[in-house]
Scaffold this motif. Structure first.
Motif, PDB file in Angstrom:
ATOM      1  N   LYS A 123       0.848  -1.190   0.000  1.00  0.00           N
ATOM      2  CA  LYS A 123       0.000   0.000   0.000  1.00  0.00           C
ATOM      3  C   LYS A 123       0.882   1.238   0.000  1.00  0.00           C
ATOM      4  O   LYS A 123       2.033   1.199   0.405  1.00  0.00           O
ATOM      5  CB  LYS A 123      -0.921   0.034   1.221  1.00  0.00           C
ATOM      6  CG  LYS A 123      -2.029  -1.000   1.162  1.00  0.00           C
ATOM      7  CD  LYS A 123      -3.020  -0.810   2.284  1.00  0.00           C
ATOM      8  CE  LYS A 123      -4.090  -1.889   2.188  1.00  0.00           C
ATOM      9  NZ  LYS A 123      -5.066  -1.779   3.272  1.00  0.00           N
ATOM     10  N   LEU A 132       0.759   5.647   0.804  1.00  0.00           N
ATOM     11  CA  LEU A 132       0.064   6.789   1.393  1.00  0.00           C
ATOM     12  C   LEU A 132       0.679   8.059   0.845  1.00  0.00           C
ATOM     13  O   LEU A 132       1.874   8.287   0.995  1.00  0.00           O
ATOM     14  CB  LEU A 132       0.189   6.767   2.927  1.00  0.00           C
ATOM     15  CG  LEU A 132      -0.447   7.930   3.658  1.00  0.00           C
ATOM     16  CD1 LEU A 132      -1.964   7.881   3.524  1.00  0.00           C
ATOM     17  CD2 LEU A 132      -0.057   7.917   5.122  1.00  0.00           C
ATOM     18  N   TRP A 144       1.402  -1.363   7.906  1.00  0.00           N
ATOM     19  CA  TRP A 144       0.560  -0.343   7.284  1.00  0.00           C
ATOM     20  C   TRP A 144      -0.254   0.402   8.356  1.00  0.00           C
ATOM     21  O   TRP A 144      -0.422   1.616   8.267  1.00  0.00           O
ATOM     22  CB  TRP A 144      -0.354  -0.967   6.245  1.00  0.00           C
ATOM     23  CG  TRP A 144      -1.269   0.046   5.632  1.00  0.00           C
ATOM     24  CD1 TRP A 144      -2.604   0.157   5.796  1.00  0.00           C
ATOM     25  CD2 TRP A 144      -0.886   1.120   4.769  1.00  0.00           C
ATOM     26  NE1 TRP A 144      -3.083   1.225   5.097  1.00  0.00           N
ATOM     27  CE2 TRP A 144      -2.044   1.839   4.453  1.00  0.00           C
ATOM     28  CE3 TRP A 144       0.325   1.542   4.238  1.00  0.00           C
ATOM     29  CZ2 TRP A 144      -2.035   2.955   3.630  1.00  0.00           C
ATOM     30  CZ3 TRP A 144       0.337   2.658   3.419  1.00  0.00           C
ATOM     31  CH2 TRP A 144      -0.831   3.354   3.126  1.00  0.00           C
ATOM     32  N   ASN A 145      -0.749  -0.304   9.344  1.00  0.00           N
ATOM     33  CA  ASN A 145      -1.479   0.354  10.436  1.00  0.00           C
ATOM     34  C   ASN A 145      -0.583   1.350  11.170  1.00  0.00           C
ATOM     35  O   ASN A 145      -1.038   2.430  11.561  1.00  0.00           O
ATOM     36  CB  ASN A 145      -2.051  -0.671  11.415  1.00  0.00           C
ATOM     37  CG  ASN A 145      -3.230  -1.409  10.833  1.00  0.00           C
ATOM     38  OD1 ASN A 145      -3.868  -0.949   9.894  1.00  0.00           O
ATOM     39  ND2 ASN A 145      -3.506  -2.587  11.383  1.00  0.00           N
ATOM     40  N   CYS A 176      -0.376   4.463   9.055  1.00  0.00           N
ATOM     41  CA  CYS A 176      -1.596   5.274   9.186  1.00  0.00           C
ATOM     42  C   CYS A 176      -1.652   5.986  10.529  1.00  0.00           C
ATOM     43  O   CYS A 176      -2.053   7.158  10.600  1.00  0.00           O
ATOM     44  CB  CYS A 176      -2.827   4.392   8.995  1.00  0.00           C
ATOM     45  SG  CYS A 176      -2.985   3.753   7.317  1.00  0.00           S
ATOM     46  N   ALA A 218       0.900   8.855  10.438  1.00  0.00           N
ATOM     47  CA  ALA A 218       0.421   9.932   9.567  1.00  0.00           C
ATOM     48  C   ALA A 218      -0.723  10.693  10.230  1.00  0.00           C
ATOM     49  O   ALA A 218      -0.780  11.920  10.166  1.00  0.00           O
ATOM     50  CB  ALA A 218      -0.021   9.370   8.220  1.00  0.00           C
ATOM     51  N   GLY A 219      -1.624   9.975  10.892  1.00  0.00           N
ATOM     52  CA  GLY A 219      -2.722  10.634  11.583  1.00  0.00           C
ATOM     53  C   GLY A 219      -2.238  11.508  12.719  1.00  0.00           C
ATOM     54  O   GLY A 219      -2.688  12.646  12.881  1.00  0.00           O
TER      55      GLY A 219
END
Length: 166
Positions: free
Chosen positions: A44, A46, A99-100, A103, A106-107
Motif C-alpha cells: 500500500k 500513502l 501499514w497500520n 496510518c 500519519a494521523g
C-alpha cells in the motif's frame, strides 16, 4: 518535472519473507523499476502533502518497529545494498500491521498543532504559538491547570521565611 507530493509506502518480498517501509515522491520510478526488479511488490501507498512529511511518517514507523516493538532489521547490506535498514521480517510482523503503523503515524502527524506552522529548528515553539487567553474553554481542566502553572511561574518571589530554630 519533480513532484512535491511525498509517498510513504509498504513493500513485501515473498522470497525473503520481508516487509519494507520507505519514502519517495509521487510519480517517481523508484517503486516501478528498482524494487520490482528485485522482487518487491507494493502493498500500500500513502500520499502526503510533501516529501518531508512522508519522511517524518517513515521515521516514526521505523522508531516504533525498532524501539517499541524491538524488531531488528531483517535483511543485510549484502542482500539489499539500499534500504536494508528499513526491512523487518514478515514472520514477526505482517504487512498489514506495518501499514497500520504508517496510518497511525500519519494521523498523529496531521493532527499535530505544529504541522505547517513553523520549521522545527528548535524544540520550543515561537511566541505566537504559545497559549493565549481564550484559546481553551474557561473551565476546562487543562485550561485551569495551565493557568495555575502560569500564575505560579509569573508570581513575584515570596518573602523568605526564616525557619524557626529552637
Amino acid at each position: 518535472m519533480t513532484s512535491h507530493i511525498g509517498v510513504t509506502y509498504v513493500l513485501v518480498h515473498a522470497e525473503f519473507e520481508s516487509v519494507k517501509v520507505g519514502v519517495t515522491t509521487y510519480g517517481s520510478r523508484r517503486l516501478r523499476d528498482l524494487w520490482r526488479r528485485q522482487g518487491w511488490t507494493s502493498y500500500k501507498q500513502l500520499r502526503l502533502a510533501s516529501k518531508p512529511l512522508a519522511e517524518t511518517v517513515e521515521q516514526g514507523v521505523l522508531f516504533q518497529l525498532r524501539h517499541r516493538l524491538a524488531l531488528p532489521a531483517h535483511l543485510t547490506h549484502d542482500l539489499m545494498p539500499e534500504g536494508w535498514t528499513e526491512t523487518v521480517s514478515a514472520c514477526l510482523i505482517e504487512a498489514d500491521a506495518v501499514w497500520n503503523l504508517v496510518c497511525l503515524e500519519a494521523g498523529a502527524l496531521q493532527l499535530s498543532p505544529t504541522v505547517g506552522a513553523f520549521k522545527p529548528v528548535s524544540h520550543r515553539p515561537p511566541k505566537q504559538y504559545l497559549r493565549t487567553k481564550g484559546d481553551t474553554p474557561k473551565y476546562h481542566p487543562i485550561a485551569r491547570l495551565l493557568a495555575s502553572e502560569e500564575r505560579r511561574v509569573t508570581r513575584s518571589p515570596a518573602k523568605r521565611i526564616r525557619p524557626n530554630v529552637d
